[in-house]
Design an enzyme around this catalytic site. Structure first.
Site, PDB file in Angstrom:
ATOM      1  N   GLU A 153       0.819  -1.220   0.000  1.00  0.00           N
ATOM      2  CA  GLU A 153       0.000   0.000   0.000  1.00  0.00           C
ATOM      3  C   GLU A 153       0.854   1.271   0.000  1.00  0.00           C
ATOM      4  OE1 GLU A 153      -2.933   1.559   3.404  1.00  0.00           O
ATOM      5  OE2 GLU A 153      -3.344  -0.470   2.703  1.00  0.00           O
ATOM      6  N   ASP A 154       1.975   1.248   0.710  1.00  0.00           N
ATOM      7  CA  ASP A 154       2.720   2.484   0.971  1.00  0.00           C
ATOM      8  C   ASP A 154       4.139   2.537   0.404  1.00  0.00           C
ATOM      9  OD1 ASP A 154       0.524   3.449   2.359  1.00  0.00           O
ATOM     10  OD2 ASP A 154       1.268   2.777   4.301  1.00  0.00           O
TER      11      ASP A 154
END
Length: 181
Positions: free
Chosen positions: A58-59
């Site tokens: 996600e990051d």
């Protein structure tokens, strides 16, 4: 043991240079606490690894394929289950997590709630340190955060056998009551 150490090192490298939204705290402290919480509740090695890795896809620029290659299909499936699509709005992403939680297998439920519990404990500390201005740091304010967390609380036990419900679910409930009373 080796797989968990490898997952921790992998997450440390992936999140290098990233910081939490408040307090200039290295981001990696969050996945480490999530993994420790899962491990202390008796989670499988795969779930503990997913705790370390849950925000990597996600990051960071690392894809789910690399997680699967390094840690296997089960860890990748757990990470995938809790990876948000950042192209969607905050509300759409959170509704998706709520929808997953309603019917998720026990380990996915544990990963989602462990992640939220750690985030809420950090938020609670920030509220004590900074006060209500802390809400301005986040993508969603008090009312939206209350909605999201109350929905998770409402559905976290759906279909979950009592024997697979970790004690930290009670901690999650308690911190929600303290923050969103």
């Amino acid at each position: 043991m080796e797989m968990k150490g490898k997952a921790k090192r992998f997450a440390e490298k992936a999140h290098a240079g990233q910081y939490r939204k408040t307090g200039n705290i290295p981001y990696i402290t969050h996945p480490i606490r999530v993994a420790a919480l899962l491990e202390s509740s008796g989670a499988s090695d795969e779930l503990v690894c997913a705790g370390y890795l849950h925000d990597v896809v996600e990051d960071t620029t690392i894809g789910i394929d690399e997680i699967e290659k390094e840690f296997g299909e089960r860890v990748a499936d757990l990470v995938r289950s809790h990876t948000e699509d950042k192209s969607k709005t905050w509300k759409e992403r959170k509704q998706h997590t709520i929808d997953i939680l309603k019917t998720a297998e026990p380990e996915v439920k544990q990963l989602i709630i462990a992640d939220r519990l750690d985030n809420l404990l950090s938020l609670e500390a920030d509220l004590q340190r900074i006060g209500p201005d802390v809400w301005n740091v986040f993508n969603a304010g008090y009312e939206d955060q209350k909605w999201y967390n109350m929905e998770l609380l409402k559905h976290m036990d759906d279909g979950l056998p009592e024997k697979e419900r970790p004690k930290f679910f009670d901690d999650f409930s308690a911190v929600i009551q303290r923050i969103f009373h």
